[in-house]
Design a protein around this motif. Structure first.
Motif, short mmCIF file in Angstrom:
data_model
loop_
_atom_site.label_atom_id
_atom_site.label_comp_id
_atom_site.label_asym_id
_atom_site.label_seq_id
_atom_site.Cartn_x
_atom_site.Cartn_y
_atom_site.Cartn_z
N ARG A 94 25.02 36.91 49.76
CA ARG A 94 23.43 36.68 49.64
C ARG A 94 23.22 37.33 48.19
N ASP A 95 23.99 37.82 47.54
CA ASP A 95 23.94 38.48 46.23
C ASP A 95 24.16 37.57 45.17
N PRO A 96 23.49 37.55 44.02
CA PRO A 96 24.24 36.93 42.86
C PRO A 96 25.64 37.20 42.69
N ILE A 97 26.39 36.22 42.29
CA ILE A 97 27.70 36.16 42.14
C ILE A 97 28.15 36.76 40.55
N ASP A 98 29.06 37.60 40.43
CA ASP A 98 29.67 38.24 39.18
C ASP A 98 30.85 37.90 39.15
N ALA A 99 30.91 36.61 38.42
CA ALA A 99 32.39 35.90 38.19
C ALA A 99 33.20 36.96 37.00
N LYS A 100 32.57 37.64 36.33
CA LYS A 100 33.19 38.51 35.37
C LYS A 100 34.06 39.56 36.07
N GLN A 101 33.10 40.08 36.93
CA GLN A 101 33.98 41.21 37.87
C GLN A 101 34.85 40.75 38.63
N LEU A 102 34.99 39.39 39.21
CA LEU A 102 36.16 39.20 39.84
C LEU A 102 37.42 38.80 39.02
N VAL A 103 36.99 38.32 37.94
CA VAL A 103 38.23 37.96 36.81
C VAL A 103 38.90 39.52 36.58
N ASP A 104 38.14 40.50 36.31
CA ASP A 104 38.73 41.95 36.05
C ASP A 104 39.45 42.46 37.33
N GLU A 105 39.04 41.95 38.54
CA GLU A 105 39.73 42.43 39.79
C GLU A 105 41.03 41.74 39.98
N LEU A 106 41.08 40.47 39.43
CA LEU A 106 42.32 39.48 39.88
C LEU A 106 43.31 39.43 38.72
N LEU A 107 42.80 39.86 37.32
CA LEU A 107 43.51 39.49 36.27
C LEU A 107 44.84 40.61 36.28
N ARG A 108 46.06 40.15 36.02
CA ARG A 108 47.22 41.03 35.89
C ARG A 108 47.68 41.14 34.54
N PRO A 109 48.42 42.16 34.21
CA PRO A 109 49.04 42.28 32.88
C PRO A 109 49.94 41.18 32.29
N GLU A 110 50.57 40.53 33.33
CA GLU A 110 51.42 39.51 32.62
C GLU A 110 50.72 38.01 32.83
N ASP A 111 49.39 38.04 33.43
CA ASP A 111 48.67 36.88 33.16
C ASP A 111 48.12 36.49 31.72
N GLY A 112 48.57 35.18 31.18
CA GLY A 112 47.91 34.57 30.10
C GLY A 112 46.83 33.90 30.18
N ALA A 113 46.20 33.33 31.32
CA ALA A 113 45.09 32.85 31.46
C ALA A 113 44.23 33.06 32.78
N SER A 114 42.70 32.98 32.45
CA SER A 114 42.18 33.04 33.67
C SER A 114 40.99 31.87 33.51
N VAL A 115 40.74 31.13 34.64
CA VAL A 115 39.97 29.93 34.77
C VAL A 115 38.83 30.46 35.56
N VAL A 116 37.70 30.26 35.05
CA VAL A 116 36.29 30.49 35.89
C VAL A 116 35.68 29.21 36.01
N PHE A 117 35.38 28.70 37.36
CA PHE A 117 34.47 27.78 37.46
C PHE A 117 33.21 28.25 38.31
N GLU A 118 31.88 27.86 37.99
CA GLU A 118 30.81 28.09 38.56
C GLU A 118 29.94 27.00 38.68
#
Length: 238
Positions: A94-118
């Motif tokens: 019920r709080d505002p969504i922070d997609a940037k924080q979610l990317v920071d949590e999920l992104l791994r060193p071996e990842d070359g892409a992150s996609v965010v849909f809002e």
């Protein structure tokens, strides 16, 4: 037998309650319970073709038999604290969504892409000015469905992690109602996984949207995924 019946979205408005506790005879199925409410609230009968049933937080067919203390839910079409593991994040807020924080949590060193849909709240529907939206859901079941979808997508696509988050309660214009984040070594898998995730979330997760205008409010109805209409009937009721 005593069972608990839950109503959501427009069905809650028709019945005038979000839940009810009733006594039913042995051998009663979901169709029979819905029919009994349709006799009391005639508007329900016309909506039957678009409604799905759930028994104990699992999609179920109308001929599913009931048992003592079952929890039943009648689910209108969905509007087209939880498992916080790092691998796949799914939760309701019920709080505002922070997609940037979610990317920071999920992104791994071996990842070359992150996609965010809002998905964000727009200021009109077909030119009719919108004041704000309200979202509600069948929370325990919604979380289970979101986790199932994230697991199946992670198995299908060559991604690292996936995150699904949906906002509940009142949302103002331009606020994000839903966010999908996928991370992967390569961009195509990340894009494809995010696209499938939002489409499945909109058709398989019991979340409903009410849109408020200056002259009234309406529940927004989409449609269920057809595969949910052909769920097998349990072999036995325990």
């Amino acid at each position: 037998m005593r069972v608990r019946v839950l109503f959501f979205g427009v069905l809650k408005d028709i019945v005038g309650a979000s839940e009810d506790v009733i006594d039913v005879a042995p051998g009663t199925n979901l169709d029979s319970v819905f029919s009994s409410y349709s006799q009391r609230f005639e508007t329900l009968r016309d909506k039957r073709p678009s409604i799905l049933f759930a028994r104990n937080r699992e999609f179920s067919r109308g001929d599913t038999m009931l048992a003592e203390n079952d929890e039943i839910a009648f689910l209108p079409p969905v509007s087209g604290g939880s498992g916080h593991q790092r691998a796949n994040r799914c939760w309701l807020t019920r709080d505002p969504i922070d997609a940037k924080q979610l990317v920071d949590e999920l992104l791994r060193p071996e990842d070359g892409a992150s996609v965010v849909f809002e998905g964000v709240v727009r200021n009109n529907t077909k030119g009719r000015p919108t004041l704000y939206l309200e979202y509600e859901c069948y929370e325990p079941m919604a979380l289970e469905q979101m986790k199932r979808i994230s697991h199946e997508i992670a198995e299908k696509f060559a991604i690292g992690h996936i995150g699904l988050v949906h906002r509940l309660g009142r949302l103002e214009i331009s606020e994000a109602s839903v966010a999908i984040v996928t991370t992967a070594p390569h961009r195509k898998a990340a894009f494809d996984a995010a696209f499938e995730a939002i489409n499945r979330l909109k058709r398989e997760v019991p979340i409903w949207k009410k849109e408020f205008f200056a002259d009234g409010a309406v529940w927004v109805e989409g449609e269920w995924d057809e595969k949910l209409r052909s769920m097998p009937v349990p072999d036995e009721v325990t």
